[in-house]
Design a protein around this motif. Structure first.
Motif, short mmCIF file in Angstrom:
data_model
loop_
_atom_site.label_atom_id
_atom_site.label_comp_id
_atom_site.label_asym_id
_atom_site.label_seq_id
_atom_site.Cartn_x
_atom_site.Cartn_y
_atom_site.Cartn_z
N LEU A 86 0.83 -1.20 0.00
CA LEU A 86 0.00 0.00 0.00
C LEU A 86 0.87 1.26 0.00
O LEU A 86 0.59 2.21 -0.73
CB LEU A 86 -0.93 -0.01 1.21
CG LEU A 86 -1.86 1.19 1.38
CD1 LEU A 86 -2.78 1.33 0.17
CD2 LEU A 86 -2.68 1.03 2.66
N ALA A 87 1.93 1.26 0.79
CA ALA A 87 2.82 2.42 0.85
C ALA A 87 3.50 2.67 -0.49
O ALA A 87 3.66 3.83 -0.91
CB ALA A 87 3.87 2.24 1.95
N SER A 88 3.89 1.61 -1.17
CA SER A 88 4.53 1.80 -2.48
C SER A 88 3.54 2.35 -3.49
O SER A 88 3.88 3.19 -4.31
CB SER A 88 5.17 0.50 -2.97
OG SER A 88 4.19 -0.43 -3.38
N TYR A 89 2.30 1.90 -3.41
CA TYR A 89 1.27 2.40 -4.32
C TYR A 89 0.96 3.87 -4.02
O TYR A 89 0.98 4.72 -4.93
CB TYR A 89 0.01 1.53 -4.20
CG TYR A 89 -1.21 2.12 -4.85
CD1 TYR A 89 -1.26 2.34 -6.22
CD2 TYR A 89 -2.32 2.47 -4.08
CE1 TYR A 89 -2.38 2.89 -6.82
CE2 TYR A 89 -3.44 3.02 -4.67
CZ TYR A 89 -3.47 3.23 -6.03
OH TYR A 89 -4.58 3.78 -6.61
N VAL A 90 0.70 4.19 -2.76
CA VAL A 90 0.32 5.56 -2.39
C VAL A 90 1.52 6.51 -2.51
O VAL A 90 1.38 7.62 -3.03
CB VAL A 90 -0.26 5.60 -0.95
CG1 VAL A 90 -0.48 7.02 -0.49
CG2 VAL A 90 -1.57 4.82 -0.90
N PHE A 96 1.45 10.42 -2.98
CA PHE A 96 0.57 10.88 -1.89
C PHE A 96 -0.53 11.82 -2.38
O PHE A 96 -0.98 12.69 -1.65
CB PHE A 96 1.38 11.54 -0.76
CG PHE A 96 2.38 10.62 -0.15
CD1 PHE A 96 1.97 9.66 0.76
CD2 PHE A 96 3.72 10.69 -0.51
CE1 PHE A 96 2.91 8.79 1.32
CE2 PHE A 96 4.64 9.82 0.04
CZ PHE A 96 4.24 8.86 0.96
N ASP A 97 -0.98 11.59 -3.61
CA ASP A 97 -2.11 12.35 -4.16
C ASP A 97 -3.39 11.67 -3.67
O ASP A 97 -3.86 10.69 -4.26
CB ASP A 97 -2.05 12.37 -5.69
CG ASP A 97 -3.16 13.22 -6.32
OD1 ASP A 97 -4.16 13.52 -5.63
OD2 ASP A 97 -3.02 13.55 -7.51
N GLN A 99 -6.50 12.59 -3.58
CA GLN A 99 -7.66 12.64 -4.48
C GLN A 99 -7.55 11.55 -5.55
O GLN A 99 -8.54 10.90 -5.89
CB GLN A 99 -7.79 14.01 -5.12
CG GLN A 99 -8.28 15.06 -4.15
CD GLN A 99 -8.51 16.41 -4.82
OE1 GLN A 99 -8.02 16.67 -5.91
NE2 GLN A 99 -9.26 17.27 -4.14
N ALA A 100 -6.35 11.35 -6.07
CA ALA A 100 -6.14 10.28 -7.05
C ALA A 100 -6.41 8.92 -6.42
O ALA A 100 -6.97 8.03 -7.06
CB ALA A 100 -4.72 10.34 -7.62
N LEU A 101 -6.02 8.77 -5.15
CA LEU A 101 -6.27 7.52 -4.45
C LEU A 101 -7.78 7.27 -4.33
O LEU A 101 -8.25 6.17 -4.64
CB LEU A 101 -5.63 7.55 -3.06
CG LEU A 101 -5.94 6.36 -2.15
CD1 LEU A 101 -5.38 5.07 -2.74
CD2 LEU A 101 -5.40 6.59 -0.76
N LEU A 102 -8.51 8.28 -3.91
CA LEU A 102 -9.97 8.12 -3.78
C LEU A 102 -10.61 7.80 -5.13
O LEU A 102 -11.52 6.97 -5.21
CB LEU A 102 -10.58 9.37 -3.16
CG LEU A 102 -10.22 9.64 -1.70
CD1 LEU A 102 -10.79 10.96 -1.24
CD2 LEU A 102 -10.68 8.50 -0.81
N LYS A 103 -10.14 8.45 -6.19
CA LYS A 103 -10.67 8.16 -7.53
C LYS A 103 -10.37 6.72 -7.94
O LYS A 103 -11.22 6.03 -8.49
CB LYS A 103 -10.09 9.12 -8.56
CG LYS A 103 -10.67 10.51 -8.51
CD LYS A 103 -10.04 11.39 -9.58
CE LYS A 103 -10.49 12.82 -9.41
NZ LYS A 103 -9.81 13.72 -10.37
N ASP A 104 -9.13 6.27 -7.66
CA ASP A 104 -8.76 4.89 -8.00
C ASP A 104 -9.60 3.88 -7.23
O ASP A 104 -10.04 2.88 -7.78
CB ASP A 104 -7.28 4.64 -7.70
CG ASP A 104 -6.38 4.96 -8.88
OD1 ASP A 104 -6.91 5.33 -9.95
OD2 ASP A 104 -5.15 4.85 -8.73
N VAL A 105 -9.83 4.16 -5.94
CA VAL A 105 -10.62 3.24 -5.12
C VAL A 105 -12.05 3.16 -5.67
O VAL A 105 -12.64 2.07 -5.74
CB VAL A 105 -10.62 3.67 -3.63
CG1 VAL A 105 -11.64 2.87 -2.83
CG2 VAL A 105 -9.22 3.48 -3.04
N ALA A 106 -12.59 4.30 -6.09
CA ALA A 106 -13.96 4.33 -6.61
C ALA A 106 -14.06 3.76 -8.03
O ALA A 106 -15.07 3.15 -8.38
CB ALA A 106 -14.49 5.76 -6.59
N LYS A 107 -13.03 3.92 -8.82
CA LYS A 107 -13.09 3.58 -10.25
C LYS A 107 -12.59 2.17 -10.58
O LYS A 107 -13.16 1.48 -11.42
CB LYS A 107 -12.26 4.60 -11.04
CG LYS A 107 -12.24 4.40 -12.52
CD LYS A 107 -11.39 5.47 -13.19
CE LYS A 107 -11.24 5.20 -14.67
NZ LYS A 107 -10.36 6.15 -15.31
#
Length: 191
Positions: A86-90, A96-97, A99-107
Motif C-alpha cells: 500500500l505504501a509503495s502504491y500511495v 501521496f495524491d 484525491q487520485a487515491l480516492l478516484k482509484d478506489v472508486a473507479k
C-alpha cells in the motif's frame, strides 16, 4: 529445534524485503522500478496471507504442534507486506495524491478490493497481541480474527482482477485458497 523455529522463520520472512532492497541498491528493478516494488510487495503479502491460513491445516495434518506458534508471526508478516504494498502504491505511484487515491478506489474494482482487504486486516494486526486477546476475551478475539477469511478472498480477487492476460498465477492462488478454506469447511462439517 523448536527454540530456533520462530527466529528462523522471522529471518526468512524478511528475505523477500532484503532481496528487493538489494535489487534496488543494484539498480536491478527493471524498466519500471515502481511497478516492480509494488508487484513484489503485493505478491509477498498474498503469499504470507496464504501461509498464515495454511498453518492450522498443516499442524492438523502433520501433528506438529510448534507450527501453531508461527501463525501470528506469519500473519503479521502478511500485514507488514500489505503495508509495504500500500505504501509503495500511495507513495511511489501516486506521490501521496489523496484525491487520485480516492478516484482509484472508486473507479478500479481491483483497487477497491485491495483497500477492502487492508481494512479487514488492520483490526487483526492491531489486536494480535496477548494483551488484546485478554482484553477482548478469547471468543470475541477468535470471532474478530475470522475476518482473515474474507480478507484473503479479497486479496486473491484483487490480484486476479489486476492481472490483464496471464491468469495462471492468480488461478494458482485461488486454488490454494479454495483448498485452505475448503479444508476448514470439511472439518467443521465432520464435527
Amino acid at each position: 529445534m523448536a527454540r530456533w523455529l520462530k527466529p528462523g522463520v522471522f529471518a526468512l520472512s524478511l528475505m523477500p524485503l532484503a532481496w528487493l532492497a538489494w535489487r534496488a541498491f543494484s539498480d536491478d528493478l527493471g524498466v519500471n522500478p515502481v511497478e516492480t516494488i509494488n508487484r513484489t510487495t503485493g505478491d509477498w503479502a498474498l503469499r504470507f496471507l496464504l501461509l498464515a491460513l495454511a498453518v492450522t491445516p498443516l499442524r492438523r495434518v502433520t501433528g506438529w504442534a510448534p507450527l501453531a506458534r508461527l501463525r501470528r508471526m506469519v500473519g503479521l508478516f502478511a500485514f507488514f507486506y500489505v503495508c509495504l504494498h500500500l505504501a509503495s502504491y500511495v507513495g511511489l505511484d501516486l506521490f501521496f495524491d489523496w484525491q487520485a487515491l480516492l478516484k482509484d478506489v472508486a473507479k478500479r474494482t481491483y483497487i477497491t478490493l485491495g483497500m477492502g482487504c487492508f481494512v479487514l486486516l488492520l483490526p487483526l494486526a492491531v489486536t494480535s497481541t496477548d494483551g488484546m486477546i485478554r482484553r477482548l476475551g478469547g471468543r470475541a478475539w477468535r470471532r474478530l480474527h475470522r475476518l482473515v477469511f474474507p480478507a484473503s478472498v479479497l486479496a486473491v480477487a484483487h490480484f486476479w482482477l489486476m492481472v490483464k492476460a496471464d491468469i495462471r498465477e492468480p488461478l494458482l492462488y485461488a486454488v490454494i485458497l479454495s483448498l485452505l478454506l475448503g479444508s476448514r469447511l470439511w472439518r467443521r462439517g465432520r464435527a
